[in-house]
Design a protein around this motif. Structure first.
Motif, PDB file in Angstrom:
ATOM      1  N   THR A   1       0.833  -1.207   0.000  1.00  0.00           N
ATOM      2  CA  THR A   1       0.000   0.000   0.000  1.00  0.00           C
ATOM      3  C   THR A   1       0.864   1.251   0.000  1.00  0.00           C
ATOM      4  OG1 THR A   1      -1.758  -1.156   1.196  1.00  0.00           O
ATOM      5  CG2 THR A   1      -1.823   1.262   1.225  1.00  0.00           C
ATOM      6  N   ILE A   2       1.957   1.220   0.771  1.00  0.00           N
ATOM      7  CA  ILE A   2       2.884   2.353   0.816  1.00  0.00           C
ATOM      8  C   ILE A   2       3.437   2.654  -0.571  1.00  0.00           C
ATOM      9  CG2 ILE A   2       5.139   3.126   1.680  1.00  0.00           C
ATOM     10  CD1 ILE A   2       2.990   3.264   3.782  1.00  0.00           C
ATOM     11  N   CYS A   3       3.671   1.610  -1.374  1.00  0.00           N
ATOM     12  CA  CYS A   3       4.285   1.779  -2.686  1.00  0.00           C
ATOM     13  C   CYS A   3       3.291   2.217  -3.763  1.00  0.00           C
ATOM     14  CB  CYS A   3       4.962   0.478  -3.116  1.00  0.00           C
ATOM     15  SG  CYS A   3       6.449   0.083  -2.161  1.00  0.00           S
ATOM     16  N   LYS A   4       2.026   2.269  -3.430  1.00  0.00           N
ATOM     17  CA  LYS A   4       1.043   2.763  -4.399  1.00  0.00           C
ATOM     18  C   LYS A   4       1.172   4.274  -4.557  1.00  0.00           C
ATOM     19  CE  LYS A   4      -2.478  -0.812  -3.660  1.00  0.00           C
ATOM     20  NZ  LYS A   4      -3.867  -1.080  -3.222  1.00  0.00           N
ATOM     21  N   THR A   5       0.658   4.802  -5.644  1.00  0.00           N
ATOM     22  CA  THR A   5       0.693   6.244  -5.864  1.00  0.00           C
ATOM     23  C   THR A   5      -0.232   6.940  -4.869  1.00  0.00           C
ATOM     24  OG1 THR A   5      -1.124   6.178  -7.471  1.00  0.00           O
ATOM     25  CG2 THR A   5       1.128   5.878  -8.314  1.00  0.00           C
ATOM     26  N   ARG A   6      -0.059   8.232  -4.734  1.00  0.00           N
ATOM     27  CA  ARG A   6      -0.908   8.995  -3.811  1.00  0.00           C
ATOM     28  C   ARG A   6      -2.369   8.955  -4.257  1.00  0.00           C
ATOM     29  NH1 ARG A   6       2.243  11.999  -0.343  1.00  0.00           N
ATOM     30  NH2 ARG A   6       4.447  12.187  -0.937  1.00  0.00           N
ATOM     31  N   GLU A   7      -2.584   8.923  -5.573  1.00  0.00           N
ATOM     32  CA  GLU A   7      -3.955   8.854  -6.091  1.00  0.00           C
ATOM     33  C   GLU A   7      -4.627   7.541  -5.721  1.00  0.00           C
ATOM     34  OE1 GLU A   7      -1.654  11.847  -8.122  1.00  0.00           O
ATOM     35  OE2 GLU A   7      -1.283   9.702  -7.821  1.00  0.00           O
ATOM     36  N   GLU A   8      -3.825   6.499  -5.531  1.00  0.00           N
ATOM     37  CA  GLU A   8      -4.364   5.184  -5.177  1.00  0.00           C
ATOM     38  C   GLU A   8      -4.384   4.947  -3.678  1.00  0.00           C
ATOM     39  OE1 GLU A   8      -3.052   2.481  -9.012  1.00  0.00           O
ATOM     40  OE2 GLU A   8      -1.559   2.878  -7.472  1.00  0.00           O
ATOM     41  N   GLY A   9      -4.014   5.956  -2.895  1.00  0.00           N
ATOM     42  CA  GLY A   9      -4.045   5.826  -1.443  1.00  0.00           C
ATOM     43  C   GLY A   9      -2.723   5.466  -0.809  1.00  0.00           C
ATOM     44  N   GLY A  10      -1.626   5.482  -1.576  1.00  0.00           N
ATOM     45  CA  GLY A  10      -0.305   5.174  -1.034  1.00  0.00           C
ATOM     46  C   GLY A  10       0.515   6.423  -0.790  1.00  0.00           C
ATOM     47  N   LEU A  11       1.832   6.228  -0.574  1.00  0.00           N
ATOM     48  CA  LEU A  11       2.737   7.350  -0.327  1.00  0.00           C
ATOM     49  C   LEU A  11       3.688   7.604  -1.495  1.00  0.00           C
ATOM     50  CD1 LEU A  11       3.706   6.763   3.434  1.00  0.00           C
ATOM     51  CD2 LEU A  11       2.053   8.393   2.507  1.00  0.00           C
ATOM     52  N   GLY A  12       3.592   6.781  -2.519  1.00  0.00           N
ATOM     53  CA  GLY A  12       4.432   7.007  -3.684  1.00  0.00           C
ATOM     54  C   GLY A  12       5.859   6.536  -3.545  1.00  0.00           C
ATOM     55  N   VAL A  13       6.133   5.647  -2.570  1.00  0.00           N
ATOM     56  CA  VAL A  13       7.475   5.078  -2.443  1.00  0.00           C
ATOM     57  C   VAL A  13       7.682   4.082  -3.580  1.00  0.00           C
ATOM     58  CG1 VAL A  13       8.981   3.631  -1.021  1.00  0.00           C
ATOM     59  CG2 VAL A  13       7.546   5.378   0.052  1.00  0.00           C
ATOM     60  N   LYS A  14       8.837   4.139  -4.204  1.00  0.00           N
ATOM     61  CA  LYS A  14       9.105   3.271  -5.354  1.00  0.00           C
ATOM     62  C   LYS A  14       9.284   1.820  -4.917  1.00  0.00           C
ATOM     63  CE  LYS A  14      11.375   6.972  -7.948  1.00  0.00           C
ATOM     64  NZ  LYS A  14      12.652   7.458  -8.504  1.00  0.00           N
ATOM     65  N   ASN A  15       8.586   0.928  -5.585  1.00  0.00           N
ATOM     66  CA  ASN A  15       8.739  -0.500  -5.352  1.00  0.00           C
ATOM     67  C   ASN A  15      10.067  -0.949  -5.942  1.00  0.00           C
ATOM     68  OD1 ASN A  15       8.593  -3.423  -5.987  1.00  0.00           O
ATOM     69  ND2 ASN A  15       6.535  -3.255  -5.136  1.00  0.00           N
TER      70      ASN A  15
END
Length: 209
Positions: free
Chosen positions: A58-72
């Protein structure tokens, strides 16, 4: 928290960038990198154990998808290696590509097949990692060859089963039963048969869908 996310993307990910762009990282290495990033995000250091309030996926998801945008890291590794595949397909006049052709044969066909079956026993670790780079569990239906649209021309450089030359799907995906019974899975289009109307050319063309 926002500052730590920036540091993870700009520093922690950058440390391993060079190695990830040349070799496919083992699962153990990826797990250790993620552990360092996760501990830094939630606790600010690697030593102290902290509670992970949200799953790393979830953290690695984009901000639009509810994540923080950390690169997987694993997907980034695949993307960096796939860039080499794209350069092999497009930079036809490059000297380094000629060297690969002399060493490994028809590199374009092998890149589009992208399977362990085209890796030779004496091939280098780097070449093996390039060919099987997108064998990643989340990319089963979104692999490199599936994103490349091929124009046949002579058909000498286009895999019959593995490339998208008849439409948005590979023939392997469209006709799995026929693929299973085929004798030569690595056949190129020119070997399988001539094109309708006898269209022919000197080279095969590729582009992103």
């Amino acid at each position: 928290m926002a500052g730590r996310v920036v540091l993870i993307n700009s520093v922690l990910n950058a440390v391993s960038l060079y190695s990830l762009s040349f070799y496919k990282a083992p699962k153990k290495v990826l797990k250790d990198i993620v552990a360092i990033q996760r501990n830094f995000l939630w606790g600010g250091c690697e030593i102290r154990k902290t509670v992970n309030w949200v799953s790393w996926d979830t953290i690695c998801k984009t901000r639009e998808e509810g994540g923080l945008g950390v690169k997987n890291v694993e997907i980034m590794n695949v993307a960096l290696l796939s860039k080499w595949k794209w350069r092999i397909l497009m930079e036809k006049e490059a000297v380094w590509r000629d060297l690969l052709e002399a060493r490994y044969g028809n590199v374009k066909v092998k890149v589009l097949i992208g399977d362990i079956s085209v890796v030779g026993k004496k091939d280098s670790i780097w070449w093996r990692d390039i060919l099987i780079s997108d064998n990643y569990e989340n990319l089963d239906n979104n692999h490199f060859a599936g994103a490349i649209e091929c124009k046949v021309w002579s058909g000498n450089d286009i895999p019959f089963w593995y490339a998208c030359w008849t439409g948005p799907q590979t023939l392997m995906e469209a006709y799995p039963e026929l693929y299973r019974y085929a004798e030569n899975h690595h056949a190129v289009v020119s070997f399988a048969g001539s094109m309708i109307n006898g269209t022919a050319g000197s080279t095969a063309d590729t582009r992103m869908k």
